[in-house]
Scaffold this motif. Structure first.
Motif, PDB file in Angstrom:
ATOM      1  N   TYR A  17     107.452  12.540  -4.315  1.00  0.00           N
ATOM      2  CA  TYR A  17     107.077  11.881  -3.066  1.00  0.00           C
ATOM      3  C   TYR A  17     106.325  10.595  -3.356  1.00  0.00           C
ATOM      4  O   TYR A  17     105.360  10.570  -4.121  1.00  0.00           O
ATOM      5  CB  TYR A  17     106.207  12.795  -2.217  1.00  0.00           C
ATOM      6  CG  TYR A  17     105.679  12.104  -0.970  1.00  0.00           C
ATOM      7  CD1 TYR A  17     106.472  12.018   0.177  1.00  0.00           C
ATOM      8  CD2 TYR A  17     104.419  11.519  -0.953  1.00  0.00           C
ATOM      9  CE1 TYR A  17     106.008  11.368   1.312  1.00  0.00           C
ATOM     10  CE2 TYR A  17     103.949  10.867   0.172  1.00  0.00           C
ATOM     11  CZ  TYR A  17     104.744  10.797   1.307  1.00  0.00           C
ATOM     12  OH  TYR A  17     104.275  10.146   2.427  1.00  0.00           O
ATOM     13  N   MET A  18     106.761   9.505  -2.729  1.00  0.00           N
ATOM     14  CA  MET A  18     106.054   8.227  -2.786  1.00  0.00           C
ATOM     15  C   MET A  18     105.759   7.821  -1.344  1.00  0.00           C
ATOM     16  O   MET A  18     106.393   8.305  -0.397  1.00  0.00           O
ATOM     17  CB  MET A  18     106.916   7.160  -3.469  1.00  0.00           C
ATOM     18  CG  MET A  18     107.468   7.572  -4.828  1.00  0.00           C
ATOM     19  SD  MET A  18     106.209   7.703  -6.109  1.00  0.00           S
ATOM     20  CE  MET A  18     105.912   5.953  -6.432  1.00  0.00           C
ATOM     21  N   GLU A  19     104.796   6.948  -1.151  1.00  0.00           N
ATOM     22  CA  GLU A  19     104.421   6.566   0.216  1.00  0.00           C
ATOM     23  C   GLU A  19     105.572   5.884   0.950  1.00  0.00           C
ATOM     24  O   GLU A  19     105.615   5.888   2.185  1.00  0.00           O
ATOM     25  CB  GLU A  19     103.187   5.673   0.187  1.00  0.00           C
ATOM     26  CG  GLU A  19     101.937   6.434  -0.259  1.00  0.00           C
ATOM     27  CD  GLU A  19     100.656   5.641  -0.041  1.00  0.00           C
ATOM     28  OE1 GLU A  19     100.734   4.527   0.522  1.00  0.00           O
ATOM     29  OE2 GLU A  19      99.594   6.146  -0.427  1.00  0.00           O
ATOM     30  N   ASP A  20     106.512   5.317   0.218  1.00  0.00           N
ATOM     31  CA  ASP A  20     107.648   4.665   0.864  1.00  0.00           C
ATOM     32  C   ASP A  20     108.917   5.512   0.780  1.00  0.00           C
ATOM     33  O   ASP A  20     110.023   5.012   0.977  1.00  0.00           O
ATOM     34  CB  ASP A  20     107.896   3.293   0.241  1.00  0.00           C
ATOM     35  CG  ASP A  20     108.120   3.360  -1.260  1.00  0.00           C
ATOM     36  OD1 ASP A  20     107.924   4.451  -1.848  1.00  0.00           O
ATOM     37  OD2 ASP A  20     108.500   2.334  -1.860  1.00  0.00           O
ATOM     38  N   GLY A  21     108.763   6.802   0.488  1.00  0.00           N
ATOM     39  CA  GLY A  21     109.912   7.706   0.441  1.00  0.00           C
ATOM     40  C   GLY A  21     109.925   8.521  -0.835  1.00  0.00           C
ATOM     41  O   GLY A  21     108.969   8.507  -1.612  1.00  0.00           O
ATOM     42  N   ARG A 253      95.628  12.825   0.947  1.00  0.00           N
ATOM     43  CA  ARG A 253      96.808  12.044   1.317  1.00  0.00           C
ATOM     44  C   ARG A 253      97.863  12.077   0.219  1.00  0.00           C
ATOM     45  O   ARG A 253      99.063  12.195   0.482  1.00  0.00           O
ATOM     46  CB  ARG A 253      96.392  10.595   1.613  1.00  0.00           C
ATOM     47  CG  ARG A 253      97.534   9.716   2.088  1.00  0.00           C
ATOM     48  CD  ARG A 253      97.077   8.306   2.408  1.00  0.00           C
ATOM     49  NE  ARG A 253      96.684   7.553   1.216  1.00  0.00           N
ATOM     50  CZ  ARG A 253      95.442   7.235   0.914  1.00  0.00           C
ATOM     51  NH1 ARG A 253      94.435   7.602   1.687  1.00  0.00           N
ATOM     52  NH2 ARG A 253      95.181   6.522  -0.184  1.00  0.00           N
ATOM     53  N   GLU A 254      97.422  11.985  -1.034  1.00  0.00           N
ATOM     54  CA  GLU A 254      98.373  11.946  -2.145  1.00  0.00           C
ATOM     55  C   GLU A 254      98.881  13.326  -2.534  1.00  0.00           C
ATOM     56  O   GLU A 254      99.997  13.442  -3.061  1.00  0.00           O
ATOM     57  CB  GLU A 254      97.701  11.283  -3.358  1.00  0.00           C
ATOM     58  CG  GLU A 254      97.407   9.809  -3.143  1.00  0.00           C
ATOM     59  CD  GLU A 254      96.659   9.157  -4.303  1.00  0.00           C
ATOM     60  OE1 GLU A 254      96.504   7.919  -4.271  1.00  0.00           O
ATOM     61  OE2 GLU A 254      96.237   9.878  -5.227  1.00  0.00           O
ATOM     62  N   PHE A 255      98.086  14.365  -2.289  1.00  0.00           N
ATOM     63  CA  PHE A 255      98.442  15.705  -2.772  1.00  0.00           C
ATOM     64  C   PHE A 255      99.275  16.510  -1.784  1.00  0.00           C
ATOM     65  O   PHE A 255     100.146  17.284  -2.200  1.00  0.00           O
ATOM     66  CB  PHE A 255      97.148  16.459  -3.094  1.00  0.00           C
ATOM     67  CG  PHE A 255      97.332  17.692  -3.946  1.00  0.00           C
ATOM     68  CD1 PHE A 255      98.128  17.689  -5.077  1.00  0.00           C
ATOM     69  CD2 PHE A 255      96.667  18.868  -3.620  1.00  0.00           C
ATOM     70  CE1 PHE A 255      98.271  18.822  -5.866  1.00  0.00           C
ATOM     71  CE2 PHE A 255      96.799  20.013  -4.400  1.00  0.00           C
ATOM     72  CZ  PHE A 255      97.596  19.988  -5.529  1.00  0.00           C
ATOM     73  N   VAL A 320     101.045  20.101  -8.472  1.00  0.00           N
ATOM     74  CA  VAL A 320     101.835  21.115  -7.769  1.00  0.00           C
ATOM     75  C   VAL A 320     102.996  20.374  -7.131  1.00  0.00           C
ATOM     76  O   VAL A 320     102.788  19.449  -6.345  1.00  0.00           O
ATOM     77  CB  VAL A 320     101.001  21.842  -6.707  1.00  0.00           C
ATOM     78  CG1 VAL A 320     101.864  22.843  -5.960  1.00  0.00           C
ATOM     79  CG2 VAL A 320      99.803  22.530  -7.356  1.00  0.00           C
ATOM     80  N   GLY A 321     104.215  20.782  -7.478  1.00  0.00           N
ATOM     81  CA  GLY A 321     105.337  19.929  -7.131  1.00  0.00           C
ATOM     82  C   GLY A 321     105.329  18.717  -8.045  1.00  0.00           C
ATOM     83  O   GLY A 321     104.599  18.656  -9.031  1.00  0.00           O
ATOM     84  N   SER A 322     106.121  17.737  -7.735  1.00  0.00           N
ATOM     85  CA  SER A 322     106.227  16.557  -8.595  1.00  0.00           C
ATOM     86  C   SER A 322     105.451  15.392  -7.999  1.00  0.00           C
ATOM     87  O   SER A 322     105.556  15.105  -6.807  1.00  0.00           O
ATOM     88  CB  SER A 322     107.690  16.166  -8.781  1.00  0.00           C
ATOM     89  OG  SER A 322     108.352  17.160  -9.553  1.00  0.00           O
ATOM     90  N   MET A 323     104.675  14.757  -8.867  1.00  0.00           N
ATOM     91  CA  MET A 323     103.897  13.591  -8.485  1.00  0.00           C
ATOM     92  C   MET A 323     104.108  12.500  -9.531  1.00  0.00           C
ATOM     93  O   MET A 323     104.538  12.790 -10.650  1.00  0.00           O
ATOM     94  CB  MET A 323     102.401  13.952  -8.397  1.00  0.00           C
ATOM     95  CG  MET A 323     102.082  15.054  -7.417  1.00  0.00           C
ATOM     96  SD  MET A 323     100.296  15.338  -7.270  1.00  0.00           S
ATOM     97  CE  MET A 323      99.825  13.869  -6.338  1.00  0.00           C
ATOM     98  N   PRO A 324     103.792  11.261  -9.210  1.00  0.00           N
ATOM     99  CA  PRO A 324     103.869  10.212 -10.232  1.00  0.00           C
ATOM    100  C   PRO A 324     103.003  10.571 -11.435  1.00  0.00           C
ATOM    101  O   PRO A 324     101.878  11.051 -11.288  1.00  0.00           O
ATOM    102  CB  PRO A 324     103.342   8.974  -9.504  1.00  0.00           C
ATOM    103  CG  PRO A 324     103.616   9.235  -8.054  1.00  0.00           C
ATOM    104  CD  PRO A 324     103.437  10.711  -7.884  1.00  0.00           C
ATOM    105  N   HIS A 325     103.518  10.334 -12.618  1.00  0.00           N
ATOM    106  CA  HIS A 325     102.833  10.704 -13.853  1.00  0.00           C
ATOM    107  C   HIS A 325     101.438  10.092 -13.932  1.00  0.00           C
ATOM    108  O   HIS A 325     100.478  10.738 -14.382  1.00  0.00           O
ATOM    109  CB  HIS A 325     103.686  10.265 -15.040  1.00  0.00           C
ATOM    110  CG  HIS A 325     103.107  10.572 -16.378  1.00  0.00           C
ATOM    111  ND1 HIS A 325     102.628  11.816 -16.734  1.00  0.00           N
ATOM    112  CD2 HIS A 325     102.914   9.759 -17.466  1.00  0.00           C
ATOM    113  CE1 HIS A 325     102.184  11.779 -17.981  1.00  0.00           C
ATOM    114  NE2 HIS A 325     102.339  10.548 -18.437  1.00  0.00           N
ATOM    115  N   GLU A 326     101.308   8.854 -13.476  1.00  0.00           N
ATOM    116  CA  GLU A 326     100.008   8.188 -13.561  1.00  0.00           C
ATOM    117  C   GLU A 326      98.965   8.876 -12.676  1.00  0.00           C
ATOM    118  O   GLU A 326      97.762   8.862 -12.985  1.00  0.00           O
ATOM    119  CB  GLU A 326     100.132   6.702 -13.199  1.00  0.00           C
ATOM    120  CG  GLU A 326     100.682   6.406 -11.823  1.00  0.00           C
ATOM    121  CD  GLU A 326     102.203   6.259 -11.792  1.00  0.00           C
ATOM    122  OE1 GLU A 326     102.704   5.630 -10.840  1.00  0.00           O
ATOM    123  OE2 GLU A 326     102.874   6.772 -12.720  1.00  0.00           O
TER     124      GLU A 326
END
Length: 350
Positions: A17-21, A253-255, A320-326
């Motif tokens: 998930y990214m903020e733009d999709g 918001r990010e999680f 939890v789930g996939s997030m950006p590596h950074e």
């Protein structure tokens, strides 16, 4: 009072998930390389332990944690390297010991085995095991694993696995034996089993008030004591989902999107309700099982959990789930640089 802080991961690998999709999932190979970097960063910044899960499905990248942990071992110095978990019921205790004793050699004595029955069951049909033998498989195999860990030459009678008569298992560890921990989601049977065997225990607390696990821990201690084990020498750990950012609002918001995406996949498989923001806010609150927020918020919640349960190790499960590596790397750094000092200072005179 020394309390260890560390991390666990299942190497989640689905669309990010990214903020733009949503961004398409990376390859499992790249996710594995990212995990190795996460372990190296955790060691560099002074965390105590890293546990890596075993899965056999497309949305989790790691099926053999020991290989990945061994790859990280060469560029780390201090961090303990554990599975989280080894699905012992569908594995062979001889091979489990051999792999981890090899990891112990590569890491200069930092390997740990965390075993469980397996809340994910894909490995059972994959390796030819019948789920109707779920409990019997675990009980028999933990007995064999402990026997191998204690003695070089093994004599053991089995029913679910062939017996072993006067055979050695190698390589042996330089320190004599490997730490073995039983992991559980909270079933009473696991607390009773770990207590009776005198093995350390790890509770996966991923929903509800963590303080409710006090009755499981009391049961575990009581059974261990009744079997003659010194309960003061039995480490008790928990691990829970979490994420850290500069502010509570940013962290939430990010999680939330990745937690929802992960939960909803499992909800479809297991008949759970879909995840929503009300559930997330409840679990992120003071009486929930999500450790999400600023470093100060997360540190205070960890302190309260340690005091309420009397644990000696807390592990943050992220992502939890996939997030950006950074984002994951940033959480690891914040846990080490800003959460751990608060927790350490609080307990240094306890």
């Amino acid at each position: 009072m020394k309390v260890e802080l560390g991390l666990t991961s299942f190497a989640d690998n689905s669309d990010i998930y990214m903020e733009d999709g949503y961004q398409p999932a990376i390859s499992n190979a790249q996710r594995i390389r990212n995990i190795i970097e996460e372990i190296e960063v955790a060691d560099q910044y002074g965390l105590d332990v890293y546990g890596l899960g075993e899965h056999h499905r497309p949305d989790y990248a790691v099926s053999d944690p020991v290989t990945v942990l061994a790859a990280a071992a060469r560029n780390t110095k201090h961090i303990k390297l554990s599975s989280a978990v080894t699905v012992l019921s569908s594995d062979d205790p001889v091979r489990v010991y051999e792999r981890f004793s090899t990891l112990d050699a590569v890491s200069n004595g930092r390997a740990e085995i965390m075993v469980g029955r397996g809340s994910f069951i894909e490995s059972f049909p994959l390796f030819g095991y019948d789920l109707k033998n779920y409990e019997q498989l675990f009980n028999e195999k933990i007995d064999l694993l402990m026997r191998i860990n204690q003695k070089e030459i093994v004599n053991w009678e089995g029913h679910m696995r062939s017996s072993i008569h006067n055979l050695g298992v190698y390589p042996r560890t330089e320190r004599g034996s490997l730490p073995i921990t039983i992991a559980t989601g909270g079933t009473p049977e696991s607390s009773l089993k770990a207590g009776a065997l005198g093995l350390p225990i790890t509770y996966a607390i991923i929903g509800g008030d963590p303080k409710r696990f006090r009755r499981n821990i009391d049961m575990y201690r009581s059974i261990a004591e009744s079997y003659g084990h010194n309960v003061d020498e039995l480490p008790i750990a928990t691990h829970s989902w979490g994420y850290i950012a500069e502010t509570d609002e940013q962290a939430k918001r990010e999680f939330f999107p990745s937690v929802k995406a992960n939960h909803d996949i499992l909800a479809k498989e297991r008949g759970w309700p879909m995840y929503d923001e009300n559930s997330f806010e409840r679990e992120a609150g003071p009486n929930g099982a999500l450790y999400v927020g600023s470093p100060e918020t997360v540190a205070q919640k960890i302190i309260e959990t340690i005091e309420a349960l009397g644990i000696t190790r807390f592990m943050l499960h992220t992502p939890v789930g996939s997030m950006p590596h950074e984002n994951t790397i940033n959480t690891i750094k914040l846990l080490a640089e800003r959460v751990k000092p608060i927790v350490d200072k609080y307990f240094e005179n306890k």
